[in-house]
Design a protein around this motif. Structure first.
Motif, mmCIF file in Angstrom:
data_model
loop_
_atom_site.group_PDB
_atom_site.id
_atom_site.type_symbol
_atom_site.label_atom_id
_atom_site.label_comp_id
_atom_site.label_asym_id
_atom_site.label_seq_id
_atom_site.Cartn_x
_atom_site.Cartn_y
_atom_site.Cartn_z
ATOM 1 N N ASP A 29 0.806 -1.218 0.000
ATOM 2 C CA ASP A 29 0.000 0.000 0.000
ATOM 3 C C ASP A 29 0.839 1.268 0.000
ATOM 4 N N CYS A 30 2.129 1.158 0.378
ATOM 5 C CA CYS A 30 2.910 2.381 0.561
ATOM 6 C C CYS A 30 4.311 2.331 -0.018
ATOM 7 N N ALA A 31 4.768 1.174 -0.504
ATOM 8 C CA ALA A 31 6.150 1.059 -0.965
ATOM 9 C C ALA A 31 6.266 0.072 -2.110
ATOM 10 N N ASP A 32 7.345 0.225 -2.880
ATOM 11 C CA ASP A 32 7.605 -0.649 -4.011
ATOM 12 C C ASP A 32 8.672 -1.692 -3.711
ATOM 13 N N LEU A 33 9.468 -1.471 -2.677
ATOM 14 C CA LEU A 33 10.482 -2.435 -2.251
ATOM 15 C C LEU A 33 10.864 -2.149 -0.820
ATOM 16 N N LEU A 34 11.509 -3.131 -0.181
ATOM 17 C CA LEU A 34 11.948 -3.018 1.215
ATOM 18 C C LEU A 34 13.445 -3.257 1.283
ATOM 19 N N LEU A 35 14.162 -2.329 1.927
ATOM 20 C CA LEU A 35 15.590 -2.466 2.172
ATOM 21 C C LEU A 35 15.834 -2.705 3.655
ATOM 22 N N LEU A 36 16.678 -3.684 3.970
ATOM 23 C CA LEU A 36 17.038 -4.011 5.352
ATOM 24 C C LEU A 36 18.518 -3.697 5.530
ATOM 25 N N ALA A 37 18.810 -2.729 6.428
ATOM 26 C CA ALA A 37 20.152 -2.162 6.533
ATOM 27 C C ALA A 37 20.990 -2.795 7.642
ATOM 28 N N VAL A 63 12.601 -7.683 -1.443
ATOM 29 C CA VAL A 63 13.307 -7.387 -0.198
ATOM 30 C C VAL A 63 14.808 -7.562 -0.458
ATOM 31 N N VAL A 64 15.574 -6.513 -0.157
ATOM 32 C CA VAL A 64 17.023 -6.523 -0.362
ATOM 33 C C VAL A 64 17.681 -6.148 0.962
ATOM 34 N N ALA A 65 18.748 -6.863 1.325
ATOM 35 C CA ALA A 65 19.366 -6.663 2.637
ATOM 36 C C ALA A 65 20.880 -6.683 2.547
ATOM 37 N N VAL A 66 21.510 -6.077 3.553
ATOM 38 C CA VAL A 66 22.915 -6.323 3.878
ATOM 39 C C VAL A 66 22.950 -6.787 5.332
ATOM 40 N N LEU A 67 24.006 -7.483 5.690
ATOM 41 C CA LEU A 67 24.184 -7.890 7.078
ATOM 42 C C LEU A 67 24.875 -6.774 7.860
ATOM 43 N N GLY A 68 24.746 -6.845 9.199
ATOM 44 C CA GLY A 68 25.432 -5.903 10.070
ATOM 45 C C GLY A 68 26.397 -6.626 10.981
ATOM 46 N N ASN A 69 27.031 -5.883 11.871
ATOM 47 C CA ASN A 69 28.018 -6.491 12.768
ATOM 48 C C ASN A 69 27.381 -7.525 13.691
ATOM 49 N N GLY A 96 25.569 -5.753 -6.602
ATOM 50 C CA GLY A 96 24.376 -4.999 -6.927
ATOM 51 C C GLY A 96 23.279 -5.920 -7.407
ATOM 52 N N THR A 97 22.062 -5.427 -7.358
ATOM 53 C CA THR A 97 20.928 -6.170 -7.889
ATOM 54 C C THR A 97 19.955 -5.168 -8.489
ATOM 55 N N VAL A 98 19.170 -5.620 -9.443
ATOM 56 C CA VAL A 98 18.189 -4.765 -10.098
ATOM 57 C C VAL A 98 16.800 -5.293 -9.792
ATOM 58 N N VAL A 99 15.912 -4.406 -9.353
ATOM 59 C CA VAL A 99 14.524 -4.778 -9.100
ATOM 60 C C VAL A 99 13.627 -3.948 -10.017
ATOM 61 N N GLU A 100 12.547 -4.554 -10.457
ATOM 62 C CA GLU A 100 11.575 -3.869 -11.294
ATOM 63 C C GLU A 100 10.479 -3.296 -10.415
ATOM 64 N N CYS A 101 10.315 -1.984 -10.461
ATOM 65 C CA CYS A 101 9.291 -1.302 -9.667
ATOM 66 C C CYS A 101 8.410 -0.484 -10.609
ATOM 67 N N ALA A 102 7.187 -0.920 -10.767
ATOM 68 C CA ALA A 102 6.236 -0.214 -11.626
ATOM 69 C C ALA A 102 6.832 0.049 -13.006
ATOM 70 N N ASP A 154 25.818 1.271 -15.663
ATOM 71 C CA ASP A 154 26.045 0.712 -16.993
ATOM 72 C C ASP A 154 24.851 -0.117 -17.463
ATOM 73 N N GLU A 155 24.115 -0.691 -16.500
ATOM 74 C CA GLU A 155 22.943 -1.494 -16.844
ATOM 75 C C GLU A 155 21.711 -0.639 -17.112
ATOM 76 N N GLY A 156 21.848 0.677 -17.015
ATOM 77 C CA GLY A 156 20.764 1.570 -17.370
ATOM 78 C C GLY A 156 19.662 1.704 -16.339
ATOM 79 N N CYS A 157 20.004 1.539 -15.065
ATOM 80 C CA CYS A 157 18.989 1.707 -14.015
ATOM 81 C C CYS A 157 18.536 3.165 -13.944
ATOM 82 N N ALA A 158 17.245 3.356 -13.782
ATOM 83 C CA ALA A 158 16.701 4.712 -13.696
ATOM 84 C C ALA A 158 17.003 5.369 -12.358
ATOM 85 N N ALA A 159 17.239 4.564 -11.333
ATOM 86 C CA ALA A 159 17.590 5.081 -10.005
ATOM 87 C C ALA A 159 18.514 4.074 -9.348
#
Length: 241
Positions: A29-37, A63-69, A96-102, A154-159
Protein backbone atom coordinates in the motif's frame (compact mmCIF):
# COMPACT_ATOMS: atom_id res chain seq x y z
CA UNK A 1 8.02 7.97 -8.37
CA UNK A 2 9.63 4.97 -6.64
CA UNK A 3 8.78 4.39 -2.98
CA UNK A 4 11.61 2.82 -1.01
CA UNK A 5 10.81 1.37 2.43
CA UNK A 6 13.84 0.88 4.66
CA UNK A 7 14.74 -0.16 8.20
CA UNK A 8 17.80 -1.49 9.97
CA UNK A 9 18.82 -2.66 13.42
CA UNK A 10 15.65 -4.61 14.12
CA UNK A 11 17.74 -7.00 16.28
CA UNK A 12 15.28 -9.85 16.24
CA UNK A 13 15.57 -12.71 18.72
CA UNK A 14 13.66 -15.87 19.46
CA UNK A 15 10.99 -13.82 21.26
CA UNK A 16 10.42 -11.49 18.28
CA UNK A 17 8.37 -13.71 15.97
CA UNK A 18 5.45 -11.80 14.47
CA UNK A 19 6.56 -8.43 15.81
CA UNK A 20 7.06 -6.74 12.44
CA UNK A 21 5.06 -8.98 10.13
CA UNK A 22 1.77 -7.01 10.44
CA UNK A 23 3.52 -3.78 9.42
CA UNK A 24 5.43 -5.49 6.61
CA UNK A 25 2.18 -6.83 5.18
CA UNK A 26 1.06 -3.21 4.58
CA UNK A 27 4.04 -2.55 2.30
CA UNK A 28 2.18 -2.96 -1.02
CA UNK A 29 0.00 0.00 0.00
CA UNK A 30 2.91 2.38 0.56
CA UNK A 31 6.15 1.06 -0.97
CA UNK A 32 7.60 -0.65 -4.01
CA UNK A 33 10.48 -2.43 -2.25
CA UNK A 34 11.95 -3.02 1.22
CA UNK A 35 15.59 -2.47 2.17
CA UNK A 36 17.04 -4.01 5.35
CA UNK A 37 20.15 -2.16 6.53
CA UNK A 38 21.81 -4.83 8.69
CA UNK A 39 21.75 -5.93 12.33
CA UNK A 40 18.68 -8.00 11.60
CA UNK A 41 19.51 -10.39 14.45
CA UNK A 42 20.80 -9.91 18.00
CA UNK A 43 23.71 -12.33 17.90
CA UNK A 44 23.85 -13.67 14.35
CA UNK A 45 22.65 -17.17 15.17
CA UNK A 46 20.78 -19.30 12.62
CA UNK A 47 17.86 -19.55 15.05
CA UNK A 48 17.50 -15.77 15.10
CA UNK A 49 17.92 -15.61 11.33
CA UNK A 50 14.98 -18.00 10.96
CA UNK A 51 12.84 -15.54 12.92
CA UNK A 52 13.81 -12.72 10.54
CA UNK A 53 13.17 -14.97 7.56
CA UNK A 54 9.64 -15.67 8.71
CA UNK A 55 8.96 -11.94 9.12
CA UNK A 56 9.77 -11.25 5.46
CA UNK A 57 8.93 -14.53 3.73
CA UNK A 58 6.64 -14.22 0.70
CA UNK A 59 6.18 -10.47 1.00
CA UNK A 60 4.61 -9.02 -2.16
CA UNK A 61 7.46 -6.52 -2.66
CA UNK A 62 11.16 -7.24 -3.34
CA UNK A 63 13.31 -7.39 -0.20
CA UNK A 64 17.02 -6.52 -0.36
CA UNK A 65 19.37 -6.66 2.64
CA UNK A 66 22.92 -6.32 3.88
CA UNK A 67 24.18 -7.89 7.08
CA UNK A 68 25.43 -5.90 10.07
CA UNK A 69 28.02 -6.49 12.77
CA UNK A 70 25.49 -8.28 15.00
CA UNK A 71 24.72 -10.67 12.16
CA UNK A 72 28.41 -11.65 12.15
CA UNK A 73 28.78 -12.10 15.92
CA UNK A 74 28.13 -15.87 15.97
CA UNK A 75 30.59 -16.21 13.06
CA UNK A 76 27.99 -17.84 10.84
CA UNK A 77 27.14 -15.06 8.34
CA UNK A 78 26.93 -17.58 5.51
CA UNK A 79 24.15 -19.47 7.32
CA UNK A 80 22.34 -16.23 8.14
CA UNK A 81 22.57 -15.24 4.49
CA UNK A 82 21.34 -18.63 3.27
CA UNK A 83 18.31 -18.58 5.56
CA UNK A 84 17.35 -15.11 4.38
CA UNK A 85 17.84 -16.06 0.75
CA UNK A 86 15.63 -19.11 1.26
CA UNK A 87 12.89 -16.69 2.35
CA UNK A 88 13.27 -14.72 -0.88
CA UNK A 89 15.58 -11.96 0.36
CA UNK A 90 18.41 -10.74 -1.88
CA UNK A 91 21.43 -10.38 0.43
CA UNK A 92 24.25 -8.20 -0.90
CA UNK A 93 27.91 -7.94 0.03
CA UNK A 94 29.88 -5.96 -2.48
CA UNK A 95 27.31 -6.61 -5.19
CA UNK A 96 24.38 -5.00 -6.93
CA UNK A 97 20.93 -6.17 -7.89
CA UNK A 98 18.19 -4.77 -10.10
CA UNK A 99 14.52 -4.78 -9.10
CA UNK A 100 11.58 -3.87 -11.29
CA UNK A 101 9.29 -1.30 -9.67
CA UNK A 102 6.24 -0.21 -11.63
CA UNK A 103 8.08 -0.84 -14.88
CA UNK A 104 11.19 1.01 -13.69
CA UNK A 105 14.61 -0.57 -13.17
CA UNK A 106 15.97 0.33 -9.72
CA UNK A 107 19.50 -0.71 -8.81
CA UNK A 108 20.58 -1.50 -5.25
CA UNK A 109 24.29 -1.71 -4.43
CA UNK A 110 25.04 -3.16 -1.00
CA UNK A 111 27.84 -3.81 1.43
CA UNK A 112 28.10 -3.98 5.20
CA UNK A 113 30.90 -1.44 5.27
CA UNK A 114 33.15 -0.89 8.26
CA UNK A 115 34.66 1.82 10.46
CA UNK A 116 37.60 4.16 10.24
CA UNK A 117 36.19 7.63 10.77
CA UNK A 118 35.67 10.74 8.73
CA UNK A 119 37.71 13.43 7.02
CA UNK A 120 40.10 15.10 9.45
CA UNK A 121 39.67 12.41 12.09
CA UNK A 122 40.15 9.11 10.35
CA UNK A 123 42.37 6.07 10.66
CA UNK A 124 45.08 5.40 8.10
CA UNK A 125 46.88 2.38 6.69
CA UNK A 126 49.95 2.92 8.87
CA UNK A 127 51.64 1.09 11.69
CA UNK A 128 50.78 -2.36 12.96
CA UNK A 129 49.42 -4.96 10.52
CA UNK A 130 46.14 -5.19 12.42
CA UNK A 131 45.62 -1.42 12.07
CA UNK A 132 46.36 -1.59 8.36
CA UNK A 133 43.88 -4.45 7.96
CA UNK A 134 41.20 -2.46 9.82
CA UNK A 135 41.39 0.34 7.27
CA UNK A 136 41.84 -2.02 4.32
CA UNK A 137 38.64 -3.82 5.30
CA UNK A 138 36.73 -0.57 4.91
CA UNK A 139 38.55 0.29 1.70
CA UNK A 140 37.63 -3.07 0.19
CA UNK A 141 33.99 -2.51 1.14
CA UNK A 142 34.02 0.98 -0.37
CA UNK A 143 35.69 -0.25 -3.55
CA UNK A 144 33.11 -2.98 -3.97
CA UNK A 145 30.29 -0.48 -3.39
CA UNK A 146 31.76 1.82 -6.03
CA UNK A 147 32.08 -1.02 -8.53
CA UNK A 148 28.52 -2.21 -7.91
CA UNK A 149 27.08 1.30 -8.34
CA UNK A 150 29.02 1.79 -11.58
CA UNK A 151 27.81 -1.55 -12.92
CA UNK A 152 24.21 -0.63 -12.13
CA UNK A 153 24.68 2.63 -14.02
CA UNK A 154 26.04 0.71 -16.99
CA UNK A 155 22.94 -1.49 -16.84
CA UNK A 156 20.76 1.57 -17.37
CA UNK A 157 18.99 1.71 -14.02
CA UNK A 158 16.70 4.71 -13.70
CA UNK A 159 17.59 5.08 -10.01
CA UNK A 160 20.37 3.72 -7.79
CA UNK A 161 20.48 3.23 -4.02
CA UNK A 162 23.54 2.53 -1.88
CA UNK A 163 22.66 0.19 1.00
CA UNK A 164 25.14 -0.19 3.89
CA UNK A 165 25.12 -0.94 7.59
CA UNK A 166 27.94 1.40 8.61
CA UNK A 167 27.47 5.11 7.94
CA UNK A 168 29.10 6.94 5.03
CA UNK A 169 28.80 10.38 6.67
CA UNK A 170 29.18 11.97 10.08
CA UNK A 171 25.89 13.90 9.71
CA UNK A 172 23.74 10.92 10.64
CA UNK A 173 25.89 10.20 13.70
CA UNK A 174 24.80 13.42 15.44
CA UNK A 175 23.72 12.30 18.92
CA UNK A 176 26.32 9.54 19.17
CA UNK A 177 29.40 10.14 21.37
CA UNK A 178 32.13 11.59 19.11
CA UNK A 179 34.63 9.14 20.60
CA UNK A 180 32.92 6.20 18.86
CA UNK A 181 32.39 7.81 15.44
CA UNK A 182 35.37 5.91 13.96
CA UNK A 183 33.58 2.67 14.83
CA UNK A 184 30.29 3.75 13.24
CA UNK A 185 31.37 4.48 9.70
CA UNK A 186 33.87 5.81 7.21
CA UNK A 187 34.21 8.63 4.70
CA UNK A 188 35.51 6.05 2.20
CA UNK A 189 31.94 4.82 1.73
CA UNK A 190 30.78 8.35 0.90
CA UNK A 191 33.65 8.79 -1.56
CA UNK A 192 32.53 5.61 -3.31
CA UNK A 193 28.94 6.83 -3.46
CA UNK A 194 29.89 10.28 -4.79
CA UNK A 195 32.33 9.09 -7.43
CA UNK A 196 30.07 6.32 -8.74
CA UNK A 197 26.78 8.17 -8.28
CA UNK A 198 23.58 7.31 -6.43
CA UNK A 199 20.17 8.81 -5.77
CA UNK A 200 19.94 7.74 -2.13
CA UNK A 201 22.15 6.13 0.52
CA UNK A 202 20.62 4.14 3.37
CA UNK A 203 22.39 2.80 6.47
CA UNK A 204 21.83 1.73 10.08
CA UNK A 205 24.17 1.01 13.02
CA UNK A 206 23.94 4.41 14.77
CA UNK A 207 21.17 3.90 17.31
CA UNK A 208 21.60 7.34 18.89
CA UNK A 209 22.22 9.12 15.62
CA UNK A 210 20.07 11.29 13.37
CA UNK A 211 18.01 10.35 10.35
CA UNK A 212 19.08 12.94 7.78
CA UNK A 213 22.45 13.56 6.20
CA UNK A 214 24.15 14.23 2.90
CA UNK A 215 27.42 13.33 1.21
CA UNK A 216 29.81 16.05 0.06
CA UNK A 217 28.57 15.36 -3.46
CA UNK A 218 24.94 16.00 -2.53
CA UNK A 219 23.58 12.44 -2.24
CA UNK A 220 20.85 12.09 0.39
CA UNK A 221 21.83 9.81 3.29
CA UNK A 222 19.27 8.32 5.65
CA UNK A 223 19.97 6.50 8.92
CA UNK A 224 17.14 3.97 9.17
CA UNK A 225 18.20 2.26 12.40
CA UNK A 226 14.92 1.40 14.07
CA UNK A 227 15.85 3.17 17.33
CA UNK A 228 16.20 6.34 15.22
CA UNK A 229 13.11 6.13 13.01
CA UNK A 230 11.00 4.56 15.81
CA UNK A 231 8.73 2.58 13.51
CA UNK A 232 8.69 -0.60 11.46
CA UNK A 233 10.11 1.23 8.42
CA UNK A 234 10.33 4.63 6.76
CA UNK A 235 9.47 5.34 3.15
CA UNK A 236 11.62 7.51 0.86
CA UNK A 237 10.68 8.63 -2.62
CA UNK A 238 12.90 8.62 -5.68
CA UNK A 239 11.95 10.68 -8.70
CA UNK A 240 12.65 8.95 -12.01
CA UNK A 241 12.53 10.30 -15.53
Amino acid sequence: MIRVAAVGDIHMGLDSQGLLRPAFETLPDCADLLLLAGDLTRHGTPEEARVVAQEVRDLPVPVVAVLGNHDHHDEQPEKVTALLQDAGVTVLEGEGTVVECAGTRVGIAGTKGFGGGFVGRSAGEFGEPIMKEFVRTTRRSADSLHAALKELDDEGCAARVALTHFSPVADTLAGEPPEIHPFLGSYLLAEAIDTAGADLAVHGHAHLGSEHGMTAGGVRVRNVAQPVIRRAFNVYRLGVA
